[in-house]
Structures are given as C-alpha cells and as structure tokens.
Design a protein around this motif. Sequence first.
Motif, PDB file in Angstrom:
ATOM      1  N   TYR A 286     -40.669  -5.493 -18.374  1.00  0.00           N
ATOM      2  CA  TYR A 286     -39.546  -5.936 -19.210  1.00  0.00           C
ATOM      3  C   TYR A 286     -39.785  -7.343 -19.760  1.00  0.00           C
ATOM      4  O   TYR A 286     -39.564  -7.609 -20.950  1.00  0.00           O
ATOM      5  CB  TYR A 286     -38.236  -5.918 -18.420  1.00  0.00           C
ATOM      6  N   VAL A 287     -40.224  -8.267 -18.898  1.00  0.00           N
ATOM      7  CA  VAL A 287     -40.470  -9.638 -19.351  1.00  0.00           C
ATOM      8  C   VAL A 287     -41.576  -9.659 -20.407  1.00  0.00           C
ATOM      9  O   VAL A 287     -41.503 -10.410 -21.394  1.00  0.00           O
ATOM     10  CB  VAL A 287     -40.829 -10.550 -18.160  1.00  0.00           C
ATOM     11  N   THR A 288     -42.602  -8.815 -20.219  1.00  0.00           N
ATOM     12  CA  THR A 288     -43.666  -8.713 -21.223  1.00  0.00           C
ATOM     13  C   THR A 288     -43.117  -8.224 -22.555  1.00  0.00           C
ATOM     14  O   THR A 288     -43.459  -8.750 -23.632  1.00  0.00           O
ATOM     15  CB  THR A 288     -44.766  -7.761 -20.734  1.00  0.00           C
ATOM     16  N   TRP A 289     -42.276  -7.215 -22.499  1.00  0.00           N
ATOM     17  CA  TRP A 289     -41.625  -6.693 -23.714  1.00  0.00           C
ATOM     18  C   TRP A 289     -40.789  -7.780 -24.397  1.00  0.00           C
ATOM     19  O   TRP A 289     -40.865  -7.969 -25.611  1.00  0.00           O
ATOM     20  CB  TRP A 289     -40.756  -5.506 -23.320  1.00  0.00           C
ATOM     21  N   SER A 290     -40.028  -8.514 -23.583  1.00  0.00           N
ATOM     22  CA  SER A 290     -39.207  -9.586 -24.136  1.00  0.00           C
ATOM     23  C   SER A 290     -40.067 -10.656 -24.791  1.00  0.00           C
ATOM     24  O   SER A 290     -39.712 -11.205 -25.846  1.00  0.00           O
ATOM     25  CB  SER A 290     -38.351 -10.199 -23.023  1.00  0.00           C
ATOM     26  N   ALA A 291     -41.217 -10.958 -24.189  1.00  0.00           N
ATOM     27  CA  ALA A 291     -42.125 -11.955 -24.772  1.00  0.00           C
ATOM     28  C   ALA A 291     -42.711 -11.469 -26.089  1.00  0.00           C
ATOM     29  O   ALA A 291     -42.767 -12.211 -27.083  1.00  0.00           O
ATOM     30  CB  ALA A 291     -43.241 -12.287 -23.781  1.00  0.00           C
ATOM     31  N   TRP A 425     -43.901 -19.565 -30.856  1.00  0.00           N
ATOM     32  CA  TRP A 425     -44.813 -19.107 -29.802  1.00  0.00           C
ATOM     33  C   TRP A 425     -44.423 -19.680 -28.442  1.00  0.00           C
ATOM     34  O   TRP A 425     -44.791 -19.124 -27.394  1.00  0.00           O
ATOM     35  CB  TRP A 425     -46.245 -19.526 -30.142  1.00  0.00           C
ATOM     36  N   THR A 426     -43.665 -20.775 -28.451  1.00  0.00           N
ATOM     37  CA  THR A 426     -43.214 -21.357 -27.182  1.00  0.00           C
ATOM     38  C   THR A 426     -42.475 -20.328 -26.339  1.00  0.00           C
ATOM     39  O   THR A 426     -42.684 -20.220 -25.122  1.00  0.00           O
ATOM     40  CB  THR A 426     -42.293 -22.564 -27.448  1.00  0.00           C
ATOM     41  N   ALA A 427     -41.596 -19.566 -26.986  1.00  0.00           N
ATOM     42  CA  ALA A 427     -40.817 -18.555 -26.263  1.00  0.00           C
ATOM     43  C   ALA A 427     -41.729 -17.502 -25.645  1.00  0.00           C
ATOM     44  O   ALA A 427     -41.502 -17.048 -24.508  1.00  0.00           O
ATOM     45  CB  ALA A 427     -39.812 -17.904 -27.211  1.00  0.00           C
ATOM     46  N   VAL A 428     -42.767 -17.112 -26.377  1.00  0.00           N
ATOM     47  CA  VAL A 428     -43.692 -16.092 -25.880  1.00  0.00           C
ATOM     48  C   VAL A 428     -44.385 -16.567 -24.612  1.00  0.00           C
ATOM     49  O   VAL A 428     -44.412 -15.866 -23.586  1.00  0.00           O
ATOM     50  CB  VAL A 428     -44.736 -15.743 -26.959  1.00  0.00           C
ATOM     51  N   TRP A 429     -44.920 -17.781 -24.651  1.00  0.00           N
ATOM     52  CA  TRP A 429     -45.702 -18.266 -23.516  1.00  0.00           C
ATOM     53  C   TRP A 429     -44.837 -18.608 -22.310  1.00  0.00           C
ATOM     54  O   TRP A 429     -45.277 -18.439 -21.161  1.00  0.00           O
ATOM     55  CB  TRP A 429     -46.539 -19.468 -23.939  1.00  0.00           C
ATOM     56  N   VAL A 430     -43.618 -19.069 -22.537  1.00  0.00           N
ATOM     57  CA  VAL A 430     -42.723 -19.342 -21.410  1.00  0.00           C
ATOM     58  C   VAL A 430     -42.409 -18.056 -20.656  1.00  0.00           C
ATOM     59  O   VAL A 430     -42.438 -18.004 -19.417  1.00  0.00           O
ATOM     60  CB  VAL A 430     -41.425 -20.019 -21.899  1.00  0.00           C
ATOM     61  N   LYS A 431     -42.124 -16.997 -21.393  1.00  0.00           N
ATOM     62  CA  LYS A 431     -41.804 -15.724 -20.741  1.00  0.00           C
ATOM     63  C   LYS A 431     -43.020 -15.135 -20.036  1.00  0.00           C
ATOM     64  O   LYS A 431     -42.911 -14.628 -18.905  1.00  0.00           O
ATOM     65  CB  LYS A 431     -41.260 -14.742 -21.777  1.00  0.00           C
ATOM     66  N   ILE A 432     -44.170 -15.198 -20.671  1.00  0.00           N
ATOM     67  CA  ILE A 432     -45.382 -14.661 -20.050  1.00  0.00           C
ATOM     68  C   ILE A 432     -45.734 -15.445 -18.791  1.00  0.00           C
ATOM     69  O   ILE A 432     -46.074 -14.869 -17.742  1.00  0.00           O
ATOM     70  CB  ILE A 432     -46.551 -14.678 -21.050  1.00  0.00           C
ATOM     71  N   CYS A 433     -45.660 -16.765 -18.880  1.00  0.00           N
ATOM     72  CA  CYS A 433     -45.970 -17.588 -17.696  1.00  0.00           C
ATOM     73  C   CYS A 433     -44.979 -17.320 -16.561  1.00  0.00           C
ATOM     74  O   CYS A 433     -45.359 -17.340 -15.385  1.00  0.00           O
ATOM     75  CB  CYS A 433     -45.951 -19.065 -18.075  1.00  0.00           C
ATOM     76  N   SER A 434     -43.721 -17.064 -16.899  1.00  0.00           N
ATOM     77  CA  SER A 434     -42.741 -16.755 -15.854  1.00  0.00           C
ATOM     78  C   SER A 434     -43.065 -15.417 -15.189  1.00  0.00           C
ATOM     79  O   SER A 434     -42.873 -15.256 -13.980  1.00  0.00           O
ATOM     80  CB  SER A 434     -41.330 -16.736 -16.440  1.00  0.00           C
ATOM     81  N   SER A 435     -43.581 -14.454 -15.961  1.00  0.00           N
ATOM     82  CA  SER A 435     -43.972 -13.178 -15.351  1.00  0.00           C
ATOM     83  C   SER A 435     -45.161 -13.365 -14.416  1.00  0.00           C
ATOM     84  O   SER A 435     -45.210 -12.755 -13.337  1.00  0.00           O
ATOM     85  CB  SER A 435     -44.306 -12.152 -16.442  1.00  0.00           C
TER      86      SER A 435
END
Length: 458
Positions: A286-291, A425-435
Amino acid sequence: LGTCFGASFNPSDMGMLLLQVSCLCGSAPCLLCGCCPSAKNSTISRLLFTFFLFLGTLVSIIMIIPGVEKELHKLPGFCEGSGSVLGVQTHVDCGSFLGHKAVYRMGFAMAAFFFLFAMIMVCVRSSKDPRAAVQNGFWFFKFLVLVGITVGAFYIPDGAFTSVWFYFGVVGSFLFILIQLVLLIDFAHSWSQLWLRNAGESNAKGWYAALCVITFIFYATSIAAIVLLYVYYTKPEGCTEGKVLISINLILCLIVSAVSILPKIQDAQPHSGLLQASLITLYTVYVTWSALANVPTQACNPTLLVRNSTGSATATQLLTTWWDAPSIVGLIIFILCTLFISVRSSDHPQVNKLMLTEESTAGVGSEAAAVESGLHHAYDNEQDGVSYNYTFFHLCLLLAALYIMMTLTNWYRPDESLRVLTSPWTAVWVKICSSWAGLLLYLWTLVAPLVLPDRDFS
C-alpha cells in the motif's frame, strides 16, 4: 451525550440538571451517566482528544469539497485583499488553491493545539498533579481554544508559510507512518498469539485453518496489487524509478517473509509466522502504491492530477476532488490507528515501553468500587501513576494532524511559478523510505532475540 442527558434528566431534580451542565467545564468522569458503561478516566480523555482531531479532519474534508472550496473566497482576507495567495498576487484567480490553503491552515491549528498541550503536560506523573485536571477536564474551554487557534490560523500571511509548512508536514507524516507500522506489527503479533492460544486451548483445527486462510488472502492481495503496480505505473520503456522501487520492496517483503519462518526464529519466537509477515507485506505494498501515485511524471503515473491557478485539472481520467484511492485508504488507516492509540495499551511490554504506555494497576481499586456500587461513570485510574505519557500522546496526535493534512492534499505543493500545484519527488521518497524503515523494524523484531539473547523480548 444528548442521549445520556435525556435518560438521566429528572424534571423534579434541578440538581441533576446543574450537574449535567457543569460537565462541560468539569472533568471526564461526569461525561458519563447511567446509560453509559463505566470506563477509565484515562481512556475517556484520550477518546475526547481524538474526537477533536477527527472534528478538525472533518472540517478539512468539507473545505476541499469542490462546491465548498469555491465559496471560501468569501471569507474576509482569505483570498481577495489578502495580498497574495500561496505567494501569488491577488489579480490571479486563486480558486483552485483555496482548498489546499484551508487544509494547511486547519492542519496548523490542530498541530498547534496538540503541541500546546504536549508542552503543558510535560512530566505529569499522576492525577494528583494539578495539570492532570486540565488534561482530563475543561472540555468546553479546550474546544474554545481550538476554535480560537483555527480562526487565527486563517489570518496567517501567505508568504513562505505554505512552502515551510509543507516540510513540517513531510517530517511529521514520515514519523506518523512509522508509528502506524509499530502499531501494525503489535496488532499482528497480538492477533497471531490470540488465535494460536485459542487453538491450543480448544484443540480445534478451525483456528489454524482461519490463520492459513487470512494469511493466504493477505499474500494473494499483495501479489495482485504488485502486478497492478507493474501494469499501471511502469512502461516497457522508461519509468525506471517505478520498476526499481516496486522490485526492491517486493524483494524485501520476500526476505522478511522467509526470515519469519526460519527454524531459529521459530524457536526464539514460537508465535511469529507468516500472518504477521503477510500483513506487513500488504501494508508495504500500500505504501509503495501511495508513493507511486505521487510520481510527478504523467506517463508513469495515470492518477497524476495537476491543478493550475485557473482551477482547471488535467488527468487521464476525470477527477472531481482531491481524493484518489491511496488517499482514501490512508484516511481509513489514519482513523483506525488514532483510535488504536486512544483505547488500548499493548500486550507486549517492549511496545508499551516504546510507545510510552503501560497497563497501570493504579485504578484497580477504583474499578472494583465502581462495579460493586453499580454506578456507571468514569473512574480515576491514575492516582498512583499515569497509564500513558500525556506529552507523547499529544505529540502522536500532532503527527497525526500533519499526516492527515498531507493526505488530504495528496502531498501536493505549488511549483516554482507558484501557479500550479504539483506532486514533488519529495513525497515519493519519504513514503518509500518509511516503507523501508518499517520493514527493517519488523525484521529487527524477528532477529532481536537472537542478537540480544540476554534481553527479555516476550
């Protein structure tokens, strides 16, 4: 509360009426009455603060509804005459920015409210501390404080506020996603232990079958979702970032699933297994999808929405609101996690230590007295010690407010021209790093008893 009031009101007893009215300014115990079950004072207070958070979230949702968003310019100083909107001069139509701006102001108000109480409640040890009365009472005045902060937030000059507050939202959301993962890991462990204990006590194979079915559903859903991510968020040529991110998280999920059933892990933690790993895998997907839904490249993101200063929207499909599917799922998870924080302490001492909560025995006597007397009210269970850290609880709600602010705005921000709201892209990397952080955290819960055999991880 209205139902309770009606059930307890006696026209011949004005004293009861005065008592009910005074509850608006009093403590949590009098917020319950004869038609409500007895409950811990600490639980009622957490639920009421969570209600304030949900109320602010509801207001934010209403403000981004297209019909309401278009009417926000009527608020004095909010659009016309304010000097600028998100840094744009007033001669530019700011209609498409009003909902975004309103959600940011509401998020700031809720964050400021919970930060204020986090500071006030530092080092409160028991309900004997005078500040505990503020934590557990004066709800009407707290509501007035929240309303006052909200009104003031809408008069904050634009300038760099949105750009700066965006980064506060990013950091807060990252931390809240980690809190969600801690709660999810704890929930998965508790779920598995409960069903395995029931299976052992009843000698019924149905519990084992249920575990297998739920685990299969989680993994099947995850696999299907990963296939859809490859189909819709990647292309045979290009979209390299999406391919790499999906593949990395897929490999990491396979690793933690394999580790969870290793013989040494099973010997150290008999209750660990694929149920927990499947739930963590599903959340990671889910987090990957959100990213990926925040990737700013139109060709690699079919759900990308770009809104400009004239209120138009461009996307591969018609989008009438700011919400997309990942945002809706994120809103549901947000509600469940905040309620989880409010009503429950963990069965695991290590999680309680990490989340600064504990099952206090201070209220056992009060609970027994309430049961024996037959009265239905909130009883003080914190006379000898608080059952949760007041400051940490408010900080969790602060992070939750920032997370829902970012979720409702899809993590979008104005571009360099300050005329278009786009996904960075900030949003993408924050979510990926959190996963990744969540997967590493779960992996640590599996291997920690082997790495540190002298410590108690029960």
